[in-house]
Each structure stands twice: as structure tokens, then as C-alpha cells.
Design an enzyme around this catalytic site. Structure first.
Site, mmCIF file in Angstrom:
data_model
loop_
_atom_site.group_PDB
_atom_site.id
_atom_site.type_symbol
_atom_site.label_atom_id
_atom_site.label_comp_id
_atom_site.label_asym_id
_atom_site.label_seq_id
_atom_site.Cartn_x
_atom_site.Cartn_y
_atom_site.Cartn_z
ATOM 1 N N ARG A 197 0.744 -1.255 0.027
ATOM 2 C CA ARG A 197 0.076 -0.139 -0.052
ATOM 3 C C ARG A 197 0.843 1.362 -0.123
ATOM 4 O O ARG A 197 0.519 2.464 0.581
ATOM 5 C CB ARG A 197 -0.964 -0.058 1.450
ATOM 6 C CG ARG A 197 -1.939 -1.066 1.157
ATOM 7 C CD ARG A 197 -2.883 -0.960 0.189
ATOM 8 N NE ARG A 197 -3.756 -2.207 0.281
ATOM 9 C CZ ARG A 197 -3.530 -3.316 -0.255
ATOM 10 N NH1 ARG A 197 -2.460 -3.409 -1.286
ATOM 11 N NH2 ARG A 197 -4.208 -4.543 -0.386
ATOM 12 N N GLU A 222 -3.474 3.558 7.013
ATOM 13 C CA GLU A 222 -3.479 3.396 5.515
ATOM 14 C C GLU A 222 -4.233 4.281 4.621
ATOM 15 O O GLU A 222 -3.722 4.946 3.846
ATOM 16 C CB GLU A 222 -4.118 1.886 5.278
ATOM 17 C CG GLU A 222 -4.590 1.800 3.636
ATOM 18 C CD GLU A 222 -4.838 0.453 3.009
ATOM 19 O OE1 GLU A 222 -4.442 -0.530 3.764
ATOM 20 O OE2 GLU A 222 -5.609 0.351 2.058
ATOM 21 N N SER A 261 -9.829 0.224 4.071
ATOM 22 C CA SER A 261 -9.170 -0.191 5.255
ATOM 23 C C SER A 261 -8.475 1.184 5.989
ATOM 24 O O SER A 261 -7.948 1.945 5.146
ATOM 25 C CB SER A 261 -7.934 -1.015 4.711
ATOM 26 O OG SER A 261 -8.653 -2.448 4.342
HETATM 27 C C1 LIG Z 1 -15.551 0.127 0.352
HETATM 28 C C2 LIG Z 1 -13.993 0.258 0.185
HETATM 29 C C3 LIG Z 1 -13.226 -0.890 -0.234
HETATM 30 C C4 LIG Z 1 -11.996 -0.777 -0.534
HETATM 31 N N1 LIG Z 1 -11.248 -1.894 -0.556
HETATM 32 C C5 LIG Z 1 -9.946 -2.009 -0.709
HETATM 33 C C6 LIG Z 1 -9.326 -2.878 -1.164
HETATM 34 O O1 LIG Z 1 -9.707 -4.253 -1.217
HETATM 35 N N2 LIG Z 1 -7.945 -2.747 -1.527
HETATM 36 C C7 LIG Z 1 -7.299 -1.384 -1.627
HETATM 37 O O2 LIG Z 1 -5.991 -1.463 -1.978
HETATM 38 N N3 LIG Z 1 -7.951 -0.408 -1.273
HETATM 39 C C8 LIG Z 1 -9.159 -0.469 -1.015
HETATM 40 N N4 LIG Z 1 -10.031 0.744 -0.542
HETATM 41 C C9 LIG Z 1 -9.192 1.854 -0.510
HETATM 42 C C10 LIG Z 1 -9.332 2.738 -1.897
HETATM 43 O O3 LIG Z 1 -10.211 2.190 -2.672
HETATM 44 C C11 LIG Z 1 -7.892 2.521 -2.656
HETATM 45 O O4 LIG Z 1 -6.973 2.974 -1.783
HETATM 46 C C12 LIG Z 1 -7.988 3.330 -4.008
HETATM 47 O O5 LIG Z 1 -6.880 3.156 -4.745
HETATM 48 C C13 LIG Z 1 -8.146 4.839 -3.760
HETATM 49 O O6 LIG Z 1 -8.386 5.246 -5.017
HETATM 50 P P1 LIG Z 1 -8.929 6.873 -5.372
HETATM 51 O O7 LIG Z 1 -8.941 6.882 -6.635
HETATM 52 O O8 LIG Z 1 -10.336 6.832 -4.659
HETATM 53 O O9 LIG Z 1 -8.004 7.660 -4.484
HETATM 54 P P2 LIG Z 1 -8.299 8.755 -3.205
HETATM 55 O O10 LIG Z 1 -8.959 8.184 -2.204
HETATM 56 O O11 LIG Z 1 -8.866 9.855 -3.932
HETATM 57 O O12 LIG Z 1 -6.936 9.093 -3.050
HETATM 58 C C14 LIG Z 1 -5.947 8.304 -2.538
HETATM 59 C C15 LIG Z 1 -4.298 8.694 -2.555
HETATM 60 O O13 LIG Z 1 -4.138 8.552 -4.068
HETATM 61 C C16 LIG Z 1 -3.749 9.848 -4.853
HETATM 62 N N5 LIG Z 1 -4.330 9.921 -5.851
HETATM 63 C C17 LIG Z 1 -5.590 9.801 -6.466
HETATM 64 N N6 LIG Z 1 -5.530 9.859 -7.615
HETATM 65 C C18 LIG Z 1 -4.517 9.991 -7.986
HETATM 66 C C19 LIG Z 1 -3.805 10.587 -9.494
HETATM 67 N N7 LIG Z 1 -4.328 10.446 -10.248
HETATM 68 N N8 LIG Z 1 -2.523 10.768 -9.481
HETATM 69 C C20 LIG Z 1 -1.606 10.437 -8.295
HETATM 70 N N9 LIG Z 1 -2.259 10.302 -6.922
HETATM 71 C C21 LIG Z 1 -3.704 10.025 -6.935
HETATM 72 C C22 LIG Z 1 -4.544 10.703 -3.698
HETATM 73 O O14 LIG Z 1 -3.771 12.196 -3.679
HETATM 74 C C23 LIG Z 1 -4.365 10.260 -2.320
HETATM 75 O O15 LIG Z 1 -2.888 10.341 -1.629
HETATM 76 C C24 LIG Z 1 -11.334 0.539 -0.386
HETATM 77 C C25 LIG Z 1 -12.024 1.748 0.010
HETATM 78 C C26 LIG Z 1 -13.440 1.376 0.134
HETATM 79 C C27 LIG Z 1 -14.247 2.859 0.733
#
Ligand SMILES: Cc1cc2nc3c(=O)[nH]c(=O)nc-3n(C[C@H](O)[C@H](O)[C@H](O)COP(=O)(O)OP(=O)(O)OC[C@H]3O[C@@H](n4cnc5c(N)ncnc54)[C@H](O)[C@@H]3O)c2cc1C
EC number: 1.3.1.98
Length: 297
Positions: A171, A290, A220
């Protein structure tokens, strides 16, 4: 900060933009500026013309974020439709826009007979978020499928970074806040669409059974420590269902925090810190967040 003169753009630039509607927790303050670029060139020109001292960060679907109640200084960049395309490059490789969802990536892979990307079906984020967080589930993570990615850095220059330069661990990537992932290449292996769909269904059902998917949450909360599972430690410390204001530790999955209604981000974060303290007192393990916590308290 909103009095700053910003470069002119072709996309949408909004001052004092509420971020709560854009993140899963549905809490937190405003971005000084929210920028939704029209395309990669728009993003590059904007960053090149923006005073270097102004902080910049990307926002995906906000599924792994606590936006603090005092809001986020500088510019938050959100990749819209122009960045949400997914295309097949060859028999096993997809080119994915940084704003594309995990559902779109995995279903495009299925339609093209590319297996191995099913796990992205269950992570509710964007390609940019997956690449930044080394998102993973069900035994696979981004580092297993990424070939390289295109990143617009704070100066406005664009670079293609191969997997080896991302410094991936669990992560974690070495990408910094000002770096915006605008595209990534993911590689799978040949597979039958029906079998791929069956695997996606299996993963979705497992998710549904174990996680509070319809809640205001952030996924998480803590990374799994080397010695075991975060959820088990939280449970053993007696935190299942623990609440603080409108924030609660999920009854369904103890590594998830929930906004039960009108929780502030301060309550959600303070509950997370209380859980960390109780786990430390009970087991000696220091849980590491995380979820990314951003902005001013
Ligand atoms: C119900 C639920 C279940 C989940 N299950 C999992 C799982 O099984 N495994 C897992 O790994 N995660 C899980 N997550 C967490 C999350 O979905 C992941 O971390 C995902 O990668 C975040 O993506 P996001 O685009 O929403 O990023 P955000 O939450 O918007 O941002 C997270 C980070 O990524 C950065 N970021 C976002 N977009 C970009 C970009 N284009 N360029 C550079 N940096 C960027 C942001 O600046 C921030 O630092 C879960 C979340 C929820 C709500």
C-alpha cells in the site's frame, strides 16, 4: 489562498470547492481551489504556470481519504471524463486513463479476454489512486500488473515511469503529492470472458459479505502489520462498534471506520487515533494509517 492569481485554463477551476460530496466519508472542508483539467495539455500548462510554492494534490474517488475539516490548501486536481478511457493495446495489455474506475478497467479487460485484472473490480477507486496506493485485493496488487505510468509532475513536465521506479511496497509508492498519474498500462494474461466474469462475481460477493460497502467509509483504515491482521487487533482491543460523535468502528469489518450521519473529519480521525492507542495498549503493536489524512485540522 483564494486571492491567488492562477493560470488560465480550458477545464474547470472552482474556488472554495466543497470536498465532502467528492469523498466516501462525506465529511471535511473545502479545497482552496479545485481544478478539473480538460486534457493532459491543460493540466501541464496549468502546473507549469502555477507558482511553485502552491501545494497540489490529486483526488480520485476519495475512497481512501479523510479530508480534514479546515480544508485543503492550494489546488486539488480531479481527473474527469477525458481521463477515464480504457483501451486495449495488445492481447494482454490495457492503456488506462488516470481517472478510470476499477470497474471500467476490469470489465474492459473481461470484454477483451484479458484475465488477471479482476481484483480491480472490487476496489472502489481510480487508476491514479490504485497506482499511488499500490491498491490490492484477493492476493494481487497493482505492482503485479503495472507496466508503467504517465505522470505529470509539479513543474508541468510529463514523464513515463516504469514499475521499477515506483518504489512499491505494501500500500505504498514513492509518488509524491504533487505528481498526477494521468495514465497507466496494466498487463494481464489471456483468459475466457466467462471465466473472468465468474471471478469478478466471486470477488464482488465476497466483498459484499464482509465489508460495509454502502456506508460512508474510507476502506481499510490501517495497514496490516507484519505480525497479523489489523482488523483482528482492533477487534481484540474491544473496539468493534466503538463510537466517537458521529464516527464508529464498523460492526461488520473492524478495520473500517464509518460516518454514521453527520460526523466531522475530526471525529473520524480522533476515533482512529483512539483505536491505535487501545491496540498499542493491548498488544504493543503500533498500527499505521493506510487512509491518507489531508488538509488543515
Ligand atoms: C468500501 C471500500 C473498499 C476498499 N477496498 C480496498 C481494497 O480491497 N484494496 C485496496 O487497496 N484499497 C481498498 N480501498 C481503498 C481505496 O479504494 C484505494 O486506496 C484506492 O486505490 C483509492 O483510489 P481513489 O482513486 O479513490 O484515491 P483517493 O482516495 O481519492 O486518493 C488516495 C491517494 O491517491 C492519490 N491519488 C488519487 N488519484 C491520483 C492520481 N490521478 N495521481 C496521483 N495520485 C492520486 C491521492 O492524492 C491520495 O494520496 C477501499 C475503499 C473503500 C471505500
Amino acid at each position: 489562498m483564494t486571492t491567488l492569481t492562477l493560470p488560465s485554463v480550458r477545464g474547470k477551476l472552482t474556488p472554495n470547492a466543497p470536498l465532502a460530496p467528492l469523498v466516501w466519508f462525506k465529511s471535511g472542508g473545502t479545497a482552496d481551489w479545485l481544478f478539473e483539467p480538460r486534457d493532459v495539455a491543460d493540466l501541464q500548462d496549468f502546473l507549469a504556470g502555477l507558482a511553485p510554492a502552491v501545494p497540489v494534490m490529486a483526488l480520485g474517488l476519495g475512497s481512501n481519504l479523510i479530508v480534514r475539516d479546515g480544508g485543503v490548501p492550494g489546488v486539488v486536481i480531479r481527473l474527469g471524463k477525458a481521463f477515464a478511457k480504457v483501451e486495449k493495446i495488445d492481447e494482454v495489455t490495457l492503456n488506462c486513463g488516470g481517472g478510470a474506475s476499477g470497474i471500467l478497467v476490469s470489465s474492459t479487460a473481461r470484454d477483451n479476454g484479458i484475465a488477471g485484472l479482476e481484483f480491480l473490480r472490487s476496489i472502489p477507486g481510480t487508476v491514479g489512486g490504485f497506482v499511488r496506493m499500490n491498491g490490492g485485493a484477493y492476493g494481487r496488487e497493482v505492482k503485479d500488473v503495472l507496466i508503467d505510468c504517465d505522470v505529470v509532475i509539479r513543474s508541468g513536465e510529463i514523464a513515463t515511469l516504469p514499475l521499477s521506479e515506483l518504489g512499491y511496497t505494501y500500500r505504498h509508492s514513492d509518488l509524491t503529492d504533487g505528481s498526477i498519474v494521468v495514465a497507466a498500462r496494466f498487463r494481464g494474461h489471456p483468459g475466457e470472458p466467462d471465466a473472468i466474469q465468474a471471478e469478478m462475481d466471486r470477488i464482488s460477493a465476497a466483498r459484499e459479505a464482509s465489508q460495509p460497502l454502502r456506508s460512508k467509509t474510507g476502506g481499510s483504515t490501517f495497514k496490516n502489520p507484519e505480525s497479523g491482521k489489523a482488523w483482528e487487533l482492533v477487534d481484540k482491543a474491544g473496539c468493534r462498534g466503538l463510537s466517537l460523535g458521529g464516527a464508529q468502528v464498523s460492526e461488520k469489518h473492524t478495520n473500517f471506520l464509518i460516518n454514521t450521519g453527520e460526523a466531522t473529519s475530526a471525529e473520524i480521525e480522533a476515533l482512529g487515533e483512539e483505536v491505535r492507542k487501545r491496540v498499542k495498549d493491548m498488544s504493543g503493536v503500533e498500527l499505521e494509517w493506510e487512509i491518507k489524512r489531508i488538509g488543515r485540522p
